[in-house]
Design an enzyme around this catalytic site. Structure first.
Site, PDB file in Angstrom:
ATOM      1  CE1 TYR A  47      -3.044  -3.012   0.401  1.00  0.00           C
ATOM      2  CE2 TYR A  47      -3.543  -2.310   2.632  1.00  0.00           C
ATOM      3  CZ  TYR A  47      -3.746  -3.185   1.587  1.00  0.00           C
ATOM      4  OH  TYR A  47      -4.638  -4.215   1.722  1.00  0.00           O
ATOM      5  CG  HIS A  85      -0.982  -8.339   0.437  1.00  0.00           C
ATOM      6  ND1 HIS A  85      -0.580  -7.025   0.452  1.00  0.00           N
ATOM      7  CD2 HIS A  85      -2.302  -8.320   0.123  1.00  0.00           C
ATOM      8  CE1 HIS A  85      -1.614  -6.241   0.172  1.00  0.00           C
ATOM      9  NE2 HIS A  85      -2.664  -7.008  -0.052  1.00  0.00           N
TER      10      HIS A  85
END
Length: 274
Positions: free
Chosen positions: A47, A105
């Site tokens: 991110y 992730h």
């Protein structure tokens, strides 16, 4: 804030997602979310906002032990040495001594799942993370992680919203006592304009988006992490905690299409594998 206790840690059922809030722009949004009462903050190396999240936590004046901080390792860093380096980088950017949940992730096709999960378990044993988890695993993957490798998975994070069924996965996770953390709970904004959710929202005096969040919170073992940059949306998601669904609401939402998956990167696993 209601929590779910999993692998010895208490996860707040409503968290604050930070996907697509890159760079320093995330800091004021996270600061406002903390001021409103959010304590479960979800970030990731990918991110590109861990430094901003860390700065917001530091600026808040809230005691560290009141937070539940999640971050994640990207799928090209899953070899043990690379994972340790990625973790150290994340921890440094966050400015923390530990995180509450460290997650894979996305799985990669060539990863050594056992070695990767053992690296995560090592971080947990060293108390650098209080718990470990995985994102975007399909059913065969989560079964292997839990039953063969016996990893202490504290949560599975996957796409889940009123237009996508996760019934088989939920049934398995409930059997194993593992909470499902729902990302993209508003179907990347689509829930806000859905006529059925809007109609139900009128009855409850809330928005269609709030109905989507309330529907997820209504389910056993489900944690929700909507992203909201605007203070009004952050507050609206918190207010969804006070919406109580009736059976006719559940029936109406159950009738919505449940085959709409919106997160489909080329490296995703086979979601139909059972």
């Amino acid at each position: 804030m209601e929590t779910i206790t999993t692998q010895g840690v208490a996860m707040p059922r409503l968290g604050f997602g930070t996907f697509r809030m890159p760079g320093a722009a995330a800091q004021p949004a996270v600061e406002n979310a903390i001021a409103l009462g959010y304590r479960h903050i979800d970030t990731a190396a990918m991110y590109d906002n861990e430094s901003a999240v860390g700065a917001a936590i530091a600026a808040s004046g809230v005691n560290r032990n009141e937070f539940f901080i999640t971050t994640k390792v990207w799928h090209d860093q899953l070899a043990a040495d690379a994972l340790y380096r990625a973790f150290d980088t994340s921890l440094r950017k966050l400015g923390l001594d530990y995180v509450d949940l460290y997650m894979i992730h996305w799985p990669s096709k060539d990863m050594d799942m056992a070695a990767t999960l053992e690296a995560l378990m090592s971080l947990r044993e060293r108390r650098l993370t209080r718990a470990i988890g995985v994102c975007n695993f399909n059913l065969p993957m989560i079964r292997r992680a839990v039953e063969e490798i016996r990893a202490p998975i504290a949560s599975l994070q996957i796409e889940y919203h009123p237009f996508l069924s996760q019934a088989p996965m939920l049934a398995y996770l409930r059997e194993k006592g593992i909470p499902l953390t729902a990302y993209a709970p508003l179907a990347q904004g689509r829930a806000a304009s859905d006529p059925t959710l809007a109609f139900l929202g009128q009855k409850h005096g809330c928005s269609a988006a709030q109905m989507a969040v309330a529907w997820l919170l209504d389910q056993e073992g489900v944690i929700v992490i909507p992203k909201a940059a605007r203070p009004e949306s952050q507050q609206a998601n918190l207010d969804a905690l006070g919406i109580w669904l009736e059976n006719e609401d559940r029936t109406a939402i159950a009738a919505l299409p449940k085959d709409q998956r919106f997160v489909r990167p080329p490296f995703a696993p086979d979601w139909d594998a059972l």
